[in-house]
Design a protein around this motif. Structure first.
Motif, PDB file in Angstrom:
ATOM      1  N   PRO A 101       0.828  -1.207   0.000  1.00 24.07           N
ATOM      2  CA  PRO A 101       0.000   0.000   0.000  1.00 24.07           C
ATOM      3  C   PRO A 101       0.863   1.258   0.000  1.00 24.07           C
ATOM      4  O   PRO A 101       2.083   1.204   0.183  1.00 24.07           O
ATOM      5  N   SER A 102       0.234   2.386  -0.168  1.00 25.74           N
ATOM      6  CA  SER A 102       0.976   3.640  -0.319  1.00 25.74           C
ATOM      7  C   SER A 102       1.807   3.994   0.902  1.00 25.74           C
ATOM      8  O   SER A 102       2.800   4.696   0.781  1.00 25.74           O
ATOM      9  N   GLY A 103       1.471   3.541   2.091  1.00 24.66           N
ATOM     10  CA  GLY A 103       2.243   3.866   3.287  1.00 24.66           C
ATOM     11  C   GLY A 103       3.343   2.877   3.598  1.00 24.66           C
ATOM     12  O   GLY A 103       4.051   3.024   4.598  1.00 24.66           O
ATOM     13  N   ALA A 104       3.542   1.876   2.771  1.00 22.93           N
ATOM     14  CA  ALA A 104       4.549   0.853   3.036  1.00 22.93           C
ATOM     15  C   ALA A 104       5.953   1.432   2.927  1.00 22.93           C
ATOM     16  O   ALA A 104       6.209   2.346   2.139  1.00 22.93           O
ATOM     17  N   LEU A 105       6.874   0.908   3.711  1.00 19.50           N
ATOM     18  CA  LEU A 105       8.251   1.389   3.683  1.00 19.50           C
ATOM     19  C   LEU A 105       8.892   1.185   2.311  1.00 19.50           C
ATOM     20  O   LEU A 105       9.726   1.979   1.889  1.00 19.50           O
ATOM     21  N   GLU A 106       8.512   0.112   1.619  1.00 22.75           N
ATOM     22  CA  GLU A 106       9.075  -0.160   0.304  1.00 22.75           C
ATOM     23  C   GLU A 106       8.646   0.869  -0.737  1.00 22.75           C
ATOM     24  O   GLU A 106       9.241   0.983  -1.790  1.00 22.75           O
ATOM     25  N   ARG A 107       7.580   1.628  -0.442  1.00 19.31           N
ATOM     26  CA  ARG A 107       7.096   2.653  -1.367  1.00 19.31           C
ATOM     27  C   ARG A 107       7.340   4.055  -0.806  1.00 19.31           C
ATOM     28  O   ARG A 107       6.645   4.991  -1.144  1.00 19.31           O
ATOM     29  N   GLY A 108       8.314   4.196   0.045  1.00 22.74           N
ATOM     30  CA  GLY A 108       8.682   5.503   0.563  1.00 22.74           C
ATOM     31  C   GLY A 108       8.232   5.762   1.987  1.00 22.74           C
ATOM     32  O   GLY A 108       8.724   6.664   2.641  1.00 22.74           O
ATOM     33  N   GLY A 109       7.276   5.036   2.490  1.00 22.13           N
ATOM     34  CA  GLY A 109       6.835   5.184   3.863  1.00 22.13           C
ATOM     35  C   GLY A 109       5.915   6.357   4.126  1.00 22.13           C
ATOM     36  O   GLY A 109       5.596   6.652   5.265  1.00 22.13           O
ATOM     37  N   HIS A 110       5.496   7.059   3.109  1.00 28.08           N
ATOM     38  CA  HIS A 110       4.606   8.205   3.286  1.00 28.08           C
ATOM     39  C   HIS A 110       3.283   7.916   2.594  1.00 28.08           C
ATOM     40  O   HIS A 110       3.245   7.424   1.480  1.00 28.08           O
ATOM     41  N   ARG A 111       2.215   8.247   3.263  1.00 28.05           N
ATOM     42  CA  ARG A 111       0.898   8.092   2.657  1.00 28.05           C
ATOM     43  C   ARG A 111       0.259   9.461   2.551  1.00 28.05           C
ATOM     44  O   ARG A 111       0.692  10.425   3.183  1.00 28.05           O
ATOM     45  N   ALA A 112      -0.774   9.538   1.746  1.00 28.35           N
ATOM     46  CA  ALA A 112      -1.478  10.803   1.581  1.00 28.35           C
ATOM     47  C   ALA A 112      -2.122  11.192   2.902  1.00 28.35           C
ATOM     48  O   ALA A 112      -2.605  10.343   3.658  1.00 28.35           O
ATOM     49  N   ARG A 113      -2.103  12.462   3.190  1.00 31.66           N
ATOM     50  CA  ARG A 113      -2.703  12.932   4.424  1.00 31.66           C
ATOM     51  C   ARG A 113      -4.203  12.704   4.395  1.00 31.66           C
ATOM     52  O   ARG A 113      -4.838  12.802   3.351  1.00 31.66           O
ATOM     53  N   ALA A 114      -4.770  12.411   5.552  1.00 30.66           N
ATOM     54  CA  ALA A 114      -6.208  12.206   5.666  1.00 30.66           C
ATOM     55  C   ALA A 114      -6.918  13.535   5.455  1.00 30.66           C
ATOM     56  O   ALA A 114      -6.440  14.596   5.850  1.00 30.66           O
ATOM     57  N   SER A 115      -8.053  13.464   4.835  1.00 30.34           N
ATOM     58  CA  SER A 115      -8.809  14.697   4.586  1.00 30.34           C
ATOM     59  C   SER A 115     -10.249  14.504   5.046  1.00 30.34           C
ATOM     60  O   SER A 115     -10.643  13.423   5.448  1.00 30.34           O
ATOM     61  N   GLY A 116     -11.018  15.549   4.983  1.00 34.34           N
ATOM     62  CA  GLY A 116     -12.424  15.443   5.330  1.00 34.34           C
ATOM     63  C   GLY A 116     -12.645  15.639   6.807  1.00 34.34           C
ATOM     64  O   GLY A 116     -12.069  16.525   7.430  1.00 34.34           O
TER      65      GLY A 116
END
Length: 124
Positions: A101-116
């Motif tokens: 998933p987007s927050g995985a360490l293998e993909r940079g470790g950053h996910r989109a900020r939560a909104s709403g």
């Protein structure tokens, strides 16, 4: 080395006893796409694996034959597979092709900020 390894281990294919029993009492009834050979005789049904002994390597149609859910071999007892049916995919966990998933360490470790309407909890 192959003969001695097969003589003392059972998890890397048919043991010497299984091979002799199959040769003496069994009749080959079919083979699947994985190279597993299916035999029947003496009131029993069994599989000689092409590789390691793992029941997850038996396709569902041959599993039905092994467990006597169908009487005849799958080619004669079951209807043809529908055109839209895909080949099964192996479990890719632990491989480079595994889902990350987007927050995985293998993909940079950053996910989109939560909104709403999400508001992080903070202790008061």
């Amino acid at each position: 080395m192959g003969f001695f390894k097969n003589l003392f281990t059972w998890w890397e294919g048919a043991s010497l006893g299984t091979t002799l029993f199959s040769w003496r009492h069994g009749v080959t009834v079919g083979e699947d796409s994985n190279g597993n050979v299916y035999r029947e005789g003496a009131g029993r049904r069994w599989v000689i694996y092409n590789g390691s002994n793992d029941v997850s390597r038996v396709p569902p149609d041959w599993y039905a034959w092994l467990t006597r859910q169908i009487d005849d071999v799958p080619e004669r007892a079951l209807p043809p597979a529908p055109k839209f049916l895909k080949d099964p995919m192996p479990n890719l966990t632990g491989t480079p092709l595994a889902y990350r998933p987007s927050g995985a360490l293998e993909r940079g470790g950053h996910r989109a900020r939560a909104s709403g309407d999400y508001q992080a909890w903070t202790p008061d």
